[in-house]
Scaffold this motif. Structure first.
Motif, PDB file in Angstrom:
ATOM      1  N   GLY A  65       2.198   3.598   3.501  1.00 32.82           N
ATOM      2  CA  GLY A  65       3.348   4.041   4.279  1.00 32.82           C
ATOM      3  C   GLY A  65       4.555   4.362   3.413  1.00 32.82           C
ATOM      4  O   GLY A  65       5.587   4.786   3.916  1.00 32.82           O
ATOM      5  N   ALA A  66       4.423   4.149   2.121  1.00 33.22           N
ATOM      6  CA  ALA A  66       5.509   4.531   1.209  1.00 33.22           C
ATOM      7  C   ALA A  66       5.398   6.023   0.908  1.00 33.22           C
ATOM      8  O   ALA A  66       4.335   6.614   1.079  1.00 33.22           O
ATOM      9  CB  ALA A  66       5.408   3.731  -0.085  1.00 33.22           C
ATOM     10  N   THR A  67       6.471   6.622   0.450  1.00 34.28           N
ATOM     11  CA  THR A  67       6.394   8.012   0.031  1.00 34.28           C
ATOM     12  C   THR A  67       5.964   8.057  -1.434  1.00 34.28           C
ATOM     13  O   THR A  67       6.080   7.072  -2.161  1.00 34.28           O
ATOM     14  CB  THR A  67       7.750   8.720   0.153  1.00 34.28           C
ATOM     15  OG1 THR A  67       8.656   8.112  -0.765  1.00 34.28           O
ATOM     16  CG2 THR A  67       8.301   8.623   1.561  1.00 34.28           C
ATOM     17  N   VAL A  68       5.501   9.215  -1.839  1.00 33.16           N
ATOM     18  CA  VAL A  68       5.117   9.422  -3.230  1.00 33.16           C
ATOM     19  C   VAL A  68       6.312   9.160  -4.147  1.00 33.16           C
ATOM     20  O   VAL A  68       6.190   8.500  -5.182  1.00 33.16           O
ATOM     21  CB  VAL A  68       4.587  10.853  -3.422  1.00 33.16           C
ATOM     22  CG1 VAL A  68       4.475  11.205  -4.887  1.00 33.16           C
ATOM     23  CG2 VAL A  68       3.243  11.002  -2.723  1.00 33.16           C
ATOM     24  N   GLY A 114      -1.126  10.046  -3.852  1.00 35.97           N
ATOM     25  CA  GLY A 114      -1.017  10.473  -2.459  1.00 35.97           C
ATOM     26  C   GLY A 114      -1.786   9.553  -1.536  1.00 35.97           C
ATOM     27  O   GLY A 114      -1.332   9.232  -0.437  1.00 35.97           O
ATOM     28  N   GLU A 115      -2.931   9.122  -1.996  1.00 33.58           N
ATOM     29  CA  GLU A 115      -3.749   8.220  -1.184  1.00 33.58           C
ATOM     30  C   GLU A 115      -3.056   6.872  -1.035  1.00 33.58           C
ATOM     31  O   GLU A 115      -3.032   6.290   0.057  1.00 33.58           O
ATOM     32  CB  GLU A 115      -5.115   8.014  -1.854  1.00 33.58           C
ATOM     33  CG  GLU A 115      -5.823   9.317  -2.176  1.00 33.58           C
ATOM     34  CD  GLU A 115      -7.109   9.074  -2.959  1.00 33.58           C
ATOM     35  OE1 GLU A 115      -8.064   8.570  -2.343  1.00 33.58           O
ATOM     36  OE2 GLU A 115      -7.169   9.382  -4.164  1.00 33.58           O
ATOM     37  N   LEU A 116      -2.509   6.388  -2.139  1.00 38.26           N
ATOM     38  CA  LEU A 116      -1.792   5.117  -2.082  1.00 38.26           C
ATOM     39  C   LEU A 116      -0.606   5.215  -1.132  1.00 38.26           C
ATOM     40  O   LEU A 116      -0.329   4.288  -0.349  1.00 38.26           O
ATOM     41  CB  LEU A 116      -1.318   4.712  -3.474  1.00 38.26           C
ATOM     42  CG  LEU A 116      -0.561   3.387  -3.551  1.00 38.26           C
ATOM     43  CD1 LEU A 116      -1.416   2.241  -3.035  1.00 38.26           C
ATOM     44  CD2 LEU A 116      -0.088   3.109  -4.965  1.00 38.26           C
ATOM     45  N   ALA A 117       0.060   6.359  -1.179  1.00 38.60           N
ATOM     46  CA  ALA A 117       1.204   6.569  -0.302  1.00 38.60           C
ATOM     47  C   ALA A 117       0.763   6.472   1.155  1.00 38.60           C
ATOM     48  O   ALA A 117       1.384   5.769   1.961  1.00 38.60           O
ATOM     49  CB  ALA A 117       1.833   7.933  -0.581  1.00 38.60           C
ATOM     50  N   GLU A 118      -0.326   7.148   1.458  1.00 33.91           N
ATOM     51  CA  GLU A 118      -0.793   7.141   2.846  1.00 33.91           C
ATOM     52  C   GLU A 118      -1.261   5.738   3.255  1.00 33.91           C
ATOM     53  O   GLU A 118      -1.035   5.295   4.381  1.00 33.91           O
ATOM     54  CB  GLU A 118      -1.921   8.145   3.036  1.00 33.91           C
ATOM     55  CG  GLU A 118      -2.217   8.405   4.501  1.00 33.91           C
ATOM     56  CD  GLU A 118      -3.214   9.539   4.682  1.00 33.91           C
ATOM     57  OE1 GLU A 118      -3.494   9.902   5.832  1.00 33.91           O
ATOM     58  OE2 GLU A 118      -3.717  10.062   3.660  1.00 33.91           O
ATOM     59  N   ALA A 119      -1.873   5.046   2.318  1.00 33.98           N
ATOM     60  CA  ALA A 119      -2.398   3.708   2.626  1.00 33.98           C
ATOM     61  C   ALA A 119      -1.294   2.678   2.851  1.00 33.98           C
ATOM     62  O   ALA A 119      -1.505   1.680   3.533  1.00 33.98           O
ATOM     63  CB  ALA A 119      -3.320   3.250   1.506  1.00 33.98           C
ATOM     64  N   GLN A 162       0.018  -4.834  -3.396  1.00 33.06           N
ATOM     65  CA  GLN A 162       1.224  -4.969  -4.223  1.00 33.06           C
ATOM     66  C   GLN A 162       2.377  -4.182  -3.630  1.00 33.06           C
ATOM     67  O   GLN A 162       3.506  -4.664  -3.572  1.00 33.06           O
ATOM     68  CB  GLN A 162       0.943  -4.481  -5.646  1.00 33.06           C
ATOM     69  CG  GLN A 162      -0.007  -5.381  -6.425  1.00 33.06           C
ATOM     70  CD  GLN A 162      -0.264  -4.848  -7.831  1.00 33.06           C
ATOM     71  OE1 GLN A 162       0.585  -4.184  -8.428  1.00 33.06           O
ATOM     72  NE2 GLN A 162      -1.442  -5.142  -8.358  1.00 33.06           N
ATOM     73  N   VAL A 163       2.071  -2.958  -3.194  1.00 36.28           N
ATOM     74  CA  VAL A 163       3.132  -2.123  -2.638  1.00 36.28           C
ATOM     75  C   VAL A 163       3.656  -2.732  -1.335  1.00 36.28           C
ATOM     76  O   VAL A 163       4.870  -2.772  -1.113  1.00 36.28           O
ATOM     77  CB  VAL A 163       2.629  -0.683  -2.398  1.00 36.28           C
ATOM     78  CG1 VAL A 163       3.630   0.107  -1.580  1.00 36.28           C
ATOM     79  CG2 VAL A 163       2.378  -0.009  -3.732  1.00 36.28           C
TER      80      VAL A 163
END
Lengths: 115, 115
Positions: free
Chosen positions: B11-14, B4-9, B45-46
């Motif tokens: 802008g991608a969705t989970v 969830g944190e990575l998603a928020e960081a 990377q994302v």
DNA sequence: CTAAGACCTCACGCCGGCGTCAGAGGCAAA
DNA sequence: TTTGCCTCTGACGCCGGCGTGAGGTCTTAG
């Protein structure tokens, strides 16, 4: 020109050209029997359309832009569309530039070896 | 960090992050209970993955590139992949640049009016 | 006149990149 | 321990940009 010639001139398929028309991106004339006739400008138009599509634009957005270009007056709504899409293309451009540079360094690293 | 944190960081969705893993683009660690744990690098990377996807790269091509980057030795096959994708990005870049310029002139024409 | 090829209009199919449930399990605070 | 949120794994759905027939018409060379 006829649809097959336009297809060959642009690299698009005949199906794609008909699809573009269906989406309001192209407005060819028709002969009495219903065959599509394109002006020479259509070549550039199609290349432009394909480059927009390749940059992540939707056909609906492109249709908006087209309407905007052919209108005598630009409405605030259209202005907003142009600005929004401009932001999109700016982002796409920066991403492409970054990607290109990154590739260039990868190539510098591996590119001088044998195939 | 957790998904969830990575998603928020980024802008991608989970869902998108799980999809990237499914496609071999990301390889997070797992806790004993199976929850994904990402290193801070994952953010970049994302962003990189998304910019490639936005430039018309398929997830399979990106997976190839990833494999290429983590290999000790670069095979001729991988070399070919990199070169082919480099050509793609060059084209995408030029298209984006042209599109951007074209938009700039449109904006110059209509952009100074009221909203 | 005829035959080949280009063209027409439906209309269904496909694939990638997720969205969106459903149902079950972690985890931190009270 | 309970409450509430996060996460997990399937698995089906969706939408855009065409591909791909089917079945019929137009055009033009011979």
């Amino acid at each position: 020109m006829r649809i097959g010639e336009l297809a060959e001139a642009t690299g698009a398929t005949v199906r794609a050209l008909r699809y573009y028309e269906e989406q309001g991106l192209l407005r060819p004339e028709r002969t009495a029997s219903g065959q599509r006739i394109y002006t020479p400008d259509a070549v550039d138009q199609v290349l432009w359309i394909r480059s927009l599509l390749g940059n992540g634009f939707s056909s609906k957005a492109i249709a908006q832009l087209r309407r905007c270009a052919s209108a005598d007056e630009v409405t605030p709504e259209q202005r907003a569309v142009v600005r929004a899409e401009h932001a999109r293309i700016e982002a796409a451009y920066r991403a492409a530039a970054a990607t290109k540079d990154r590739f260039a360094s990868v190539l510098a690293f591996i590119g001088d070896g044998p195939d």
